[in-house]
Design a protein around this motif. Structure first.
Motif, short mmCIF file in Angstrom:
data_model
loop_
_atom_site.label_atom_id
_atom_site.label_comp_id
_atom_site.label_asym_id
_atom_site.label_seq_id
_atom_site.Cartn_x
_atom_site.Cartn_y
_atom_site.Cartn_z
N LEU A 1 0.82 -1.21 0.00
CA LEU A 1 0.00 0.00 0.00
C LEU A 1 0.86 1.27 0.00
N PRO A 2 1.90 1.38 0.84
CA PRO A 2 2.75 2.57 0.74
C PRO A 2 3.40 2.73 -0.63
N ALA A 3 3.71 1.63 -1.29
CA ALA A 3 4.28 1.70 -2.64
C ALA A 3 3.28 2.34 -3.59
N ASN B 1 5.35 -17.83 0.36
CA ASN B 1 4.61 -19.09 0.10
C ASN B 1 3.13 -18.98 0.41
N GLY B 2 2.51 -17.90 -0.02
CA GLY B 2 1.07 -17.74 0.14
C GLY B 2 0.63 -17.15 1.47
N MET B 3 1.57 -16.79 2.35
CA MET B 3 1.20 -16.25 3.65
C MET B 3 0.93 -14.74 3.58
N GLN B 4 1.35 -14.08 2.50
CA GLN B 4 1.12 -12.65 2.35
C GLN B 4 0.34 -12.38 1.07
N THR B 5 -0.51 -11.35 1.14
CA THR B 5 -1.28 -10.93 -0.02
C THR B 5 -0.83 -9.51 -0.40
N GLY B 6 -1.40 -8.98 -1.46
CA GLY B 6 -1.11 -7.61 -1.88
C GLY B 6 -0.29 -7.55 -3.15
N ALA B 7 -0.16 -8.67 -3.86
CA ALA B 7 0.63 -8.69 -5.09
C ALA B 7 0.03 -7.75 -6.14
N GLU B 8 -1.31 -7.62 -6.15
CA GLU B 8 -1.96 -6.74 -7.12
C GLU B 8 -1.59 -5.28 -6.85
N LYS B 9 -1.58 -4.89 -5.58
CA LYS B 9 -1.22 -3.52 -5.23
C LYS B 9 0.24 -3.24 -5.58
N ALA B 10 1.10 -4.21 -5.32
CA ALA B 10 2.52 -4.03 -5.62
C ALA B 10 2.73 -3.89 -7.12
N LYS B 11 2.04 -4.71 -7.90
CA LYS B 11 2.16 -4.65 -9.36
C LYS B 11 1.62 -3.31 -9.88
N LEU B 12 0.49 -2.88 -9.35
CA LEU B 12 -0.09 -1.60 -9.75
C LEU B 12 0.83 -0.44 -9.36
N ALA B 13 1.48 -0.55 -8.21
CA ALA B 13 2.42 0.50 -7.79
C ALA B 13 3.57 0.62 -8.77
N ILE B 14 4.07 -0.51 -9.26
CA ILE B 14 5.17 -0.49 -10.22
C ILE B 14 4.71 0.14 -11.54
N ILE B 15 3.52 -0.22 -12.00
CA ILE B 15 2.99 0.31 -13.26
C ILE B 15 2.73 1.80 -13.15
#
Length: 142
Positions: A74-76, A108-122
């Motif tokens: 989220l901060p990203a 290994n699936g214990m953390q979520t937020g990959a979509e936010k991280a990807k969107l932050a990069i884009i």
């Protein structure tokens, strides 16, 4: 009147058997016949077995199926959007997004937020390109 802080008027009381500490700071308290401390060692259960990980042990994992969102995703994303106001923040957003994606992948699936991280990069990349374009345009208009 006697001074309560005076050691002669305030004799030490015996509070039972106190552990005797050696020169190295280790307690020389009496041990069992097997040489083990009476209450076991850290990391062992009451029967002397090596304890499994859990909330009380270092490195213990949360319950199966319990996930949490990565704390950098989220901060990203926020930094990437704020890059419109201050250009360097979009680069910070890209870096945080890459770090968050790596942490999420390694969890290994214990953390979520990959979509936010990807969107932050884009978003960070788009904002950085816009800022560079605007900077070049302003510099050539001078």
């Amino acid at each position: 009147m006697s001074n309560p802080m005076d050691p002669q008027n305030n004799p030490q009381q015996n509070y039972g058997n106190q552990p005797n500490y050696g020169a190295n700071g280790q307690s020389q308290a009496p041990y069992g016949q097997d040489g083990q401390a009476p209450y076991g060692q850290p990391g062992q259960d009451v029967y002397g077995q090596q304890a499994e990980g859990g909330f009380g042990q270092p490195g213990g994992a949360p319950y199966q199926g319990m996930t949490m969102e990565n704390k950098k995703a989220l901060p990203a994303l926020i930094c990437s959007f704020l890059g419109l106001l201050c250009g360097i923040l979009s680069i910070v957003g890209i870096v945080l997004g890459v770090i968050a994606q790596k942490e999420i992948r390694e969890s290994n699936g214990m953390q979520t937020g990959a979509e936010k991280a990807k969107l932050a990069i884009i978003v960070g990349a788009v904002v950085t390109i816009l800022n560079l374009g605007i900077g070049i345009w302003v510099a050539t208009q001078g």
